[in-house]
Design a protein around this motif. Structure first.
Motif, PDB file in Angstrom:
ATOM      1  N   SER A 155      15.379  -9.390 -15.666  1.00  0.00           N
ATOM      2  CA  SER A 155      15.269 -10.713 -15.062  1.00  0.00           C
ATOM      3  C   SER A 155      15.718 -10.649 -13.611  1.00  0.00           C
ATOM      4  CB  SER A 155      16.140 -11.704 -15.846  1.00  0.00           C
ATOM      5  OG  SER A 155      17.505 -11.411 -15.628  1.00  0.00           O
ATOM      6  N   THR A 156      15.792 -11.815 -13.002  1.00  0.00           N
ATOM      7  CA  THR A 156      16.207 -11.880 -11.591  1.00  0.00           C
ATOM      8  C   THR A 156      17.685 -12.201 -11.445  1.00  0.00           C
ATOM      9  OG1 THR A 156      15.599 -14.208 -11.513  1.00  0.00           O
ATOM     10  CG2 THR A 156      13.893 -12.610 -10.897  1.00  0.00           C
ATOM     11  N   VAL A 157      18.452 -12.214 -12.535  1.00  0.00           N
ATOM     12  CA  VAL A 157      19.867 -12.569 -12.482  1.00  0.00           C
ATOM     13  C   VAL A 157      20.681 -11.382 -11.989  1.00  0.00           C
ATOM     14  CG1 VAL A 157      21.861 -13.321 -13.803  1.00  0.00           C
ATOM     15  CG2 VAL A 157      19.594 -14.225 -14.349  1.00  0.00           C
ATOM     16  N   SER A 158      21.398 -11.572 -10.900  1.00  0.00           N
ATOM     17  CA  SER A 158      22.286 -10.532 -10.370  1.00  0.00           C
ATOM     18  C   SER A 158      23.656 -10.678 -11.010  1.00  0.00           C
ATOM     19  CB  SER A 158      22.404 -10.665  -8.849  1.00  0.00           C
ATOM     20  OG  SER A 158      23.398  -9.811  -8.347  1.00  0.00           O
ATOM     21  N   ASP A 159      24.395  -9.585 -11.098  1.00  0.00           N
ATOM     22  CA  ASP A 159      25.739  -9.676 -11.676  1.00  0.00           C
ATOM     23  C   ASP A 159      26.776 -10.095 -10.644  1.00  0.00           C
ATOM     24  OD1 ASP A 159      26.184  -7.396 -10.177  1.00  0.00           O
ATOM     25  OD2 ASP A 159      26.957  -6.203 -11.843  1.00  0.00           O
ATOM     26  N   VAL A 160      26.352 -10.438  -9.435  1.00  0.00           N
ATOM     27  CA  VAL A 160      27.248 -10.974  -8.423  1.00  0.00           C
ATOM     28  C   VAL A 160      26.567 -12.174  -7.772  1.00  0.00           C
ATOM     29  CG1 VAL A 160      26.383  -9.403  -6.630  1.00  0.00           C
ATOM     30  CG2 VAL A 160      28.648 -10.442  -6.375  1.00  0.00           C
ATOM     31  N   LYS A 161      27.327 -13.255  -7.574  1.00  0.00           N
ATOM     32  CA  LYS A 161      26.758 -14.410  -6.894  1.00  0.00           C
ATOM     33  C   LYS A 161      27.778 -14.923  -5.883  1.00  0.00           C
ATOM     34  CE  LYS A 161      28.087 -17.652 -10.597  1.00  0.00           C
ATOM     35  NZ  LYS A 161      27.571 -18.651 -11.556  1.00  0.00           N
ATOM     36  N   ILE A 162      27.280 -15.325  -4.748  1.00  0.00           N
ATOM     37  CA  ILE A 162      28.124 -15.845  -3.677  1.00  0.00           C
ATOM     38  C   ILE A 162      28.267 -17.349  -3.859  1.00  0.00           C
ATOM     39  CG2 ILE A 162      28.383 -16.115  -1.185  1.00  0.00           C
ATOM     40  CD1 ILE A 162      26.711 -13.523  -0.900  1.00  0.00           C
ATOM     41  N   ILE A 163      29.514 -17.795  -3.989  1.00  0.00           N
ATOM     42  CA  ILE A 163      29.787 -19.211  -4.230  1.00  0.00           C
ATOM     43  C   ILE A 163      29.854 -19.985  -2.922  1.00  0.00           C
ATOM     44  CG2 ILE A 163      31.428 -20.845  -5.241  1.00  0.00           C
ATOM     45  CD1 ILE A 163      32.391 -18.538  -7.034  1.00  0.00           C
ATOM     46  N   ARG A 164      30.573 -19.415  -1.946  1.00  0.00           N
ATOM     47  CA  ARG A 164      30.728 -20.065  -0.653  1.00  0.00           C
ATOM     48  C   ARG A 164      30.776 -19.007   0.434  1.00  0.00           C
ATOM     49  NH1 ARG A 164      32.347 -25.332  -0.788  1.00  0.00           N
ATOM     50  NH2 ARG A 164      32.729 -25.170   1.440  1.00  0.00           N
TER      51      ARG A 164
END
Length: 816
Positions: A155-164
């Motif tokens: 899928s396109t889900v990364s295991d890291v996401k930037i919140i701010r």
């Protein structure tokens, strides 16, 4: 402190007559509180008629309706556990007592009147459930994110996401703050590297990199975060996780904040997400010190507590005359919990009393008569157990009873220490930790102390200290005002003075007030049934104006909520505070308690009858207390417009009740420290939404106290003073009042002599009033000078030297 102030002379004992009177109040105590309970944010609606339904030993918070201060003093003298709530009404005084049903009955018989039931054990259990649910929800979010990221290949889900990703300026500095979440952050400790561009249209990486680190709260991973200075405003940032997944985000401009706001643009706050146990509090400050080693360090205080541990115990039987108490010799966790005792009927006539020990299992075969009936008394069973099983246990009759009753049989009964904290909570004598914050931590800078959780059940005050430590360390690199504090103050923060009681409050008895030291004996309440009433009130065990000096507001009963201990500083927790206060550079402190939204200082104790108070501060010192208070309380109000009222601001003895042997008095009278006391919020353990708001606002106040200390340290402005003269009601006399442009002491003479530090000191007109009126004959020549709390003397006059530039005025009645 100014040279004219020497507080060591303030320590005094009461005259014998007054001490006797105070002691009499203790002797007249009704049955003291055996346990304590926090009050709820929203009171229940039980009425006085419901009081009869309170369980005998269940603990509730109940209103007590008093006619006047004399009744309040009488109630305090009983040793009952009072919440920090004293409400003056048109009909009298309303206080909140933490009492069992038995105590309500006893106090009612003594003539006290009760109102509504405000808080029950069910309310207390709800706070624990809420904390666990909050932590569980965060863990579930982490697991859900990790599970989604595990399918990132499909899928396109990364295991890291930037919140701010926020950019802002602070003075001449440009700062980039980044927060991100990594799917493996709950278990992996890796930092994340942020790459940034150098502006629109530039390559990511051209602006450099910065690391962000894990933020963990109560064992739960929240996210990674960090801020760093940059040389240009980036447009985009990128994070590549250790597993190779990538997240990209656009950088936002941080919302502008008014330049008048003391926190300034980019100020970071809001670092707590749930209640924290003492172990979690210590882990938090240790992690902070490890992250900011150049400006902070962990200090292990010199005295270990007695430990979150108890002997395993049991009480066999129900009738007092036939009860047998049993204690293991080993601590519960070291084998005592494996001991069991059985009281068995042998089933035959004329059997002797015997004791058989098999490993840790003890079987008492009771004596019988010719008809086969059991004849062994409690005293006989106790003697047999001590003789035959004395290597495992100690037995005793119940609370000093002669033990003449015949015992009842009892199936094998396991002894228990009654403790349920997880193994991660140490059962050994516990170290107490403080975090020391400052660029210069060598005693060369003015010191400030903040400490919390003298009372175990008060869960919000420790969070205020943690939030404040986080603000100081995380804003240091980019906020100029924070940097000024850390560079120029020596800041000590001790989040939990009483870790044993704190752990007991979280895991065993939510309403614990005191430490866990058992000074009760088998003849009093030292048995298993009394386990929730043991301990010393750490805020009654200090050295100045204590119970042992004859002052009111503490108890000699080991089961009282205000038990002062066997002697001053008998407890390691108190010796640690004394050690902290003895740092010679510490001049300001804040003791954080809950609840009631009070802001208080010394004197904190008086003797009864007559309310003989500990010495009051001078007019100058009182002015400094009040002036600083207005700043600190304004900072608290800034968060959500909560006002700590004037009626709840002032000396403890004025706005609350006497608290003999409290720590604020020791710091003020023994060490000359300007010592304040927060009473945070409206209950000991409010729902988390309220606790969070209270943490934010009182952290504002604690930071402002640091600014008060810094301003005090840099104060080189000399005070000025003047003399106002009005006609007296007495012919030929005039009334004088001195006025100063800042909190300052005034020394004066009326006989033409040069004023010195030994001259008359201008005083207060009365409690919570301004300066006194001095009446002198018209034509008197007054000589005087003023000196502020920092020691700056008006006109640089040398009162102990050859100076002559003091103020002079001949006073005459004004005309017209």
């Amino acid at each position: 402190m100014s040279e004219f102030r020497t507080r060591s002379r303030w320590r005094r004992r009461l005259p014998a007559s007054a001490a006797l009177a105070a002691g009499t109040a203790v002797l007249l105590m009704v049955s003291p509180a055996v346990a304590v309970v926090p009050q709820a944010a929203v009171p229940t609606t039980e009425t006085p008629a419901d009081l009869g339904r309170l369980a005998d030993e269940a603990v509730n918070v109940v209103e007590v309706l008093l006619a006047d201060n004399a009744e309040l003093d009488a109630l305090v003298a009983t040793g009952v556990d009072l919440d920090h709530h004293v409400d003056q009404t048109e009909d009298g005084i309303v206080v909140h007592a933490v009492v069992t049903g038995n105590e309500v009955a006893t106090l009612t018989q003594a003539g006290f009147t009760f109102g509504e039931v405000l808080h029950t054990p069910a309310d207390a259990e709800a706070r624990i459930d809420e904390r666990e649910a909050t932590i569980a929800a965060h863990l579930a979010d982490n697991q859900e994110f990790a599970a989604a990221a595990s399918f990132s290949a499909q899928s396109t889900v990364s295991d890291v996401k930037i919140i701010r990703a926020d950019y802002y300026t602070s003075g001449e500095n440009q700062v980039l703050s980044v927060e991100a979440k990594w799917a493996q952050g709950q278990t992996a400790t890796n930092a994340l590297t942020v790459e940034r561009d150098s502006g629109p249209g530039t390559e990511i990486g051209s602006g450099g990199t910065q690391n962000i680190t894990r933020f963990v709260d109560a064992g739960v991973y929240m996210y990674h975060r960090g801020a760093a200075q940059v040389t240009s405003r980036p447009d985009y940032v990128r994070i590549t996780s250790p597993t190779g997944d990538v997240a990209v985000a656009k950088v936002n401009e941080w919302l502008p904040i008014s330049g008048k706001d003391p926190e300034g643009p980019g100020y970071q706050k809001d670092f707590v997400t749930s209640y924290l146990t003492p172990t979690e509090l210590y882990d938090r400050i240790k992690a902070l010190a490890a992250q900011y080693p150049k400006i902070s360090e962990i200090v292990e205080l010199p005295y270990k507590t007695n430990g979150y541990r108890r002997k395993a115990q049991a009480v066999l039987g129900t009738a007092n005359a036939s009860r047998v108490g049993v204690d293991s010799l080993a601590w519960g966790h070291e084998g005592g919990n494996n001991v069991s005792v059985e009281l068995a009927n042998p089933g035959v006539a004329d059997a002797p009393l015997t004791v058989t020990v098999t490993g840790t299992q003890v079987r008492v075969s009771l004596a019988t008569n010719a008809s086969g009936a059991v004849t062994s008394t409690a005293a006989q069973v106790v003697a047999a157990l001590n003789a035959q099983a004395g290597t495992l246990l100690k037995a005793y009759t119940y609370r000093g009873n002669a033990g003449t009753g015949v015992v009842a049989t009892a199936a094998p009964t396991a002894l228990s220490d009654g403790l349920s904290a997880p193994a991660s909570v140490s059962r050994d004598p516990h170290s107490v930790y403080a975090i020391r914050i400052g660029k210069h931590r060598d005693g060369s800078k003015l010191g400030v102390l903040a400490y919390a959780q003298e009372h175990a059940r008060e869960w919000v005050p420790p969070l205020v200290t943690i939030e404040t430590a986080e603000r100081l360390l995380r804003n240091y690199a980019h906020d100029g005002r924070t940097k000024q504090l850390v560079d120029n103050l020596d800041i000590w923060i001790a989040p939990s003075i009483n870790p044993d009681g704190g752990h007991y409050s979280f895991y065993d008895f939510n309403s614990q007030r005191k430490n866990m030291t058992n000074h009760c004996t088998p003849e009093t309440s030292g048995d298993f049934l009394g386990r929730t009433s043991w301990g010393v009130d750490n805020n009654r065990n200090y050295t100045e104006y204590s119970l042992f000096d004859g002052y009111s507001g503490a108890s000699a009963s080991c089961t009282s909520g205000t038990y002062a201990g066997p002697s001053e500083l008998s407890e390691p927790e108190n010796r640690n505070v004394d050690w902290l206060a003895s740092r010679p550079n510490i001049k300001f402190s804040m003791n954080l308690h809950s609840s009631g939204n009070y802001f208080m200082w010394s004197p904190g104790a008086y003797a009864t009858p007559g309310r003989i108070s500990a010495p009051r501060p001078t007019l100058a010192e009182e002015s400094l207390f009040w002036g600083a208070s207005s700043r600190i309380l304004t900072a608290i109000k800034r968060h959500r417009n909560l006002a700590v009222t004037p009626a709840r601001t002032g000396p403890i003895a004025d706005v609350l009740y006497s608290a003999a042997g409290n720590s604020g008095d020791m710091l003020w009278y023994k060490y000359g420290i300007y010592a304040w006391n927060f009473e945070v919020g409206t209950s000991f353990q409010p729902p988390w939404a309220s606790a969070h708001q209270e943490t934010m606002e009182f952290s504002n106040g604690l930071v402002e106290m640091l600014r008060v200390a810094r301003d005090f340290d840099t104060d080189h402005q000399r005070p000025t003073s003047s003399l106002s003269v009005t006609a007296s009601a007495t012919a030929g006399m005039v009334d004088l009042k001195f006025e100063t442009d800042e909190p300052a002491a005034v020394f004066y003479t009326l006989d033409g002599a040069k004023p010195t530090y030994e001259s008359a000191l201008y005083g207060s007109a009365g409690i919570r009033e301004g300066g006194e009126t001095v009446t002198v004959p018209s034509g008197t020549t007054v000589h005087w000078f003023s000196v502020d709390a920092r020691g700056n003397v008006e006109k640089n006059y040398k009162p102990d030297g050859n100076g002559k530039n003091f103020n002079k005025q001949t006073v005459v009645a004004p005309i017209g």
